[in-house]
Design a protein around this motif. Structure first.
Motif, mmCIF file in Angstrom:
data_model
loop_
_atom_site.group_PDB
_atom_site.id
_atom_site.type_symbol
_atom_site.label_atom_id
_atom_site.label_comp_id
_atom_site.label_asym_id
_atom_site.label_seq_id
_atom_site.Cartn_x
_atom_site.Cartn_y
_atom_site.Cartn_z
ATOM 1 N N LEU A 5 0.602 -1.355 -0.099
ATOM 2 C CA LEU A 5 0.099 0.123 -0.320
ATOM 3 C C LEU A 5 0.818 1.122 -0.151
ATOM 4 O O LEU A 5 1.884 1.293 0.794
ATOM 5 N N GLN A 6 0.677 2.259 -0.899
ATOM 6 C CA GLN A 6 1.297 3.537 -0.808
ATOM 7 C C GLN A 6 0.183 4.566 -0.520
ATOM 8 O O GLN A 6 -0.762 4.507 -1.140
ATOM 9 N N ARG A 7 0.481 5.659 0.173
ATOM 10 C CA ARG A 7 -0.333 6.746 0.561
ATOM 11 C C ARG A 7 0.297 7.836 0.200
ATOM 12 O O ARG A 7 1.378 8.280 0.491
ATOM 13 N N SER A 8 -0.626 8.720 -0.236
ATOM 14 C CA SER A 8 -0.333 10.111 -0.857
ATOM 15 C C SER A 8 -1.273 10.929 -0.706
ATOM 16 O O SER A 8 -2.341 10.856 -0.401
ATOM 17 N N THR A 9 -0.919 12.276 -0.815
ATOM 18 C CA THR A 9 -2.058 13.352 -0.854
ATOM 19 C C THR A 9 -1.828 14.328 -2.037
ATOM 20 O O THR A 9 -0.702 14.775 -2.344
ATOM 21 N N SER A 10 -2.989 14.611 -2.832
ATOM 22 C CA SER A 10 -2.946 15.351 -3.934
ATOM 23 C C SER A 10 -2.513 16.969 -3.311
ATOM 24 O O SER A 10 -3.401 17.457 -2.492
ATOM 25 N N VAL A 11 -1.679 17.332 -4.204
ATOM 26 C CA VAL A 11 -1.547 18.735 -3.765
ATOM 27 C C VAL A 11 -2.604 19.896 -4.182
ATOM 28 O O VAL A 11 -3.063 20.686 -3.554
ATOM 29 N N SER A 12 -3.285 19.516 -5.323
ATOM 30 C CA SER A 12 -4.307 20.276 -5.841
ATOM 31 C C SER A 12 -5.703 20.280 -5.086
ATOM 32 O O SER A 12 -6.292 21.340 -4.571
ATOM 33 N N THR A 13 -5.884 18.998 -4.830
ATOM 34 C CA THR A 13 -7.285 18.879 -4.255
ATOM 35 C C THR A 13 -7.447 18.295 -2.764
ATOM 36 O O THR A 13 -8.258 18.197 -2.020
ATOM 37 N N ARG A 14 -6.292 18.148 -2.175
ATOM 38 C CA ARG A 14 -5.952 17.670 -0.871
ATOM 39 C C ARG A 14 -6.522 16.385 -0.547
ATOM 40 O O ARG A 14 -6.934 16.183 0.600
ATOM 41 N N ALA A 15 -7.053 15.549 -1.378
ATOM 42 C CA ALA A 15 -7.351 14.165 -1.285
ATOM 43 C C ALA A 15 -6.462 13.231 -0.999
ATOM 44 O O ALA A 15 -5.101 13.428 -1.353
ATOM 45 N N SER A 16 -6.763 12.332 -0.082
ATOM 46 C CA SER A 16 -5.807 11.154 0.344
ATOM 47 C C SER A 16 -5.930 10.092 -0.631
ATOM 48 O O SER A 16 -7.252 9.663 -1.166
ATOM 49 N N ARG A 17 -4.883 9.752 -1.126
ATOM 50 C CA ARG A 17 -4.790 8.499 -2.018
ATOM 51 C C ARG A 17 -4.229 7.224 -1.462
ATOM 52 O O ARG A 17 -3.079 7.395 -0.811
ATOM 53 N N ILE A 18 -4.989 6.193 -1.393
ATOM 54 C CA ILE A 18 -4.251 4.928 -1.140
ATOM 55 C C ILE A 18 -4.258 4.195 -2.214
ATOM 56 O O ILE A 18 -5.212 3.838 -3.076
ATOM 57 N N GLY A 146 -6.588 1.839 -6.820
ATOM 58 C CA GLY A 146 -6.658 3.294 -6.095
ATOM 59 C C GLY A 146 -8.001 3.700 -5.231
ATOM 60 O O GLY A 146 -8.921 3.705 -6.130
ATOM 61 N N LEU A 147 -7.758 4.246 -4.151
ATOM 62 C CA LEU A 147 -8.927 4.941 -3.622
ATOM 63 C C LEU A 147 -8.461 6.321 -3.392
ATOM 64 O O LEU A 147 -7.385 6.439 -2.781
ATOM 65 N N GLU A 148 -9.351 7.100 -3.678
ATOM 66 C CA GLU A 148 -9.116 8.714 -3.488
ATOM 67 C C GLU A 148 -10.271 9.101 -2.572
ATOM 68 O O GLU A 148 -11.486 9.120 -2.876
ATOM 69 N N VAL A 149 -9.771 9.514 -1.277
ATOM 70 C CA VAL A 149 -10.663 9.937 -0.337
ATOM 71 C C VAL A 149 -10.879 11.608 -0.458
ATOM 72 O O VAL A 149 -9.858 12.056 -0.241
ATOM 73 N N LEU A 150 -12.003 12.117 -0.842
ATOM 74 C CA LEU A 150 -12.028 13.396 -0.748
ATOM 75 C C LEU A 150 -12.206 14.080 0.397
ATOM 76 O O LEU A 150 -12.768 13.629 1.329
ATOM 77 N N THR A 151 -11.782 15.223 0.751
ATOM 78 C CA THR A 151 -11.954 15.819 1.843
ATOM 79 C C THR A 151 -13.271 16.706 2.073
ATOM 80 O O THR A 151 -13.813 16.946 1.138
ATOM 81 N N GLN A 152 -13.537 16.556 3.447
ATOM 82 C CA GLN A 152 -14.951 17.032 3.615
ATOM 83 C C GLN A 152 -15.237 18.288 4.391
ATOM 84 O O GLN A 152 -14.132 18.676 5.105
#
Length: 152
Positions: A5-18, A146-152
């Motif tokens: 598993l690799q975790r990252s955060t999108s710079v533009s959308t602030r979404a977390s990606r797994i 990939g799972l992209e969790v959008l900020t709420q």
């Protein structure tokens, strides 16, 4: 080959990606599912354990008809909350994608799901099926879910 598993955060959308790297040999076997290692997500102010699971498309009622081999690498992605949630709303808004680089497919969603109502969530029926063979990296013999969790 161990699944990673690799975790990252999108710079533009602030979404977390797994991103879950899956051994593509699964696609040639008779397995009925593949399950990611556990990962934590922040949901409704709590940190909860989740897993991603892939299932083959059901192609026949004969024995082995729901295997990755029979489905030719086509299947679905499911998100599951591993916590026992019996109180409080735990909504999560997310998108799912497969592949990386040039083979990355457009993320599908967003979908919002309350994991206190049901521990498992898939995409709507018109978006649910993926072709994992299409996004396989031939050099490493792996593919990414990939799972992209959008900020709420």
């Amino acid at each position: 080959m161990p699944q990673t598993l690799q975790r990252s955060t999108s710079v533009s959308t602030r979404a977390s990606r797994i991103e879950w790297t899956v051994d593509a040999r699964k696609l040639r076997g008779n397995d009925k599912q593949a399950v990611s290692p556990s990962f934590d997500l922040s949901c409704a102010g709590r940190t909860l354990p989740f897993k991603m699971m892939i299932y083959p498309k059901h192609v026949t009622d004969q024995k082995g008809g729901a295997s990755f081999k029979k489905s030719k690498g086509r299947g679905t992605v499911t998100i599951k909350c591993e916590a026992d949630l019996n109180t409080g709303s735990t909504p999560l808004q997310f998108r799912i994608y497969t592949g990386t680089g040039a083979s990355k497919q457009t993320p599908r969603g967003p979908v919002e799901h309350d994991f206190s109502e049901s521990a498992v969530c898939t995409l709507p029926s018109n978006l649910v099926e993926w072709d994992f063979e299409q996004v396989k990296d031939k050099d490493s013999s792996t593919f990414v879910v990939g799972l992209e969790v959008l900020t709420q």
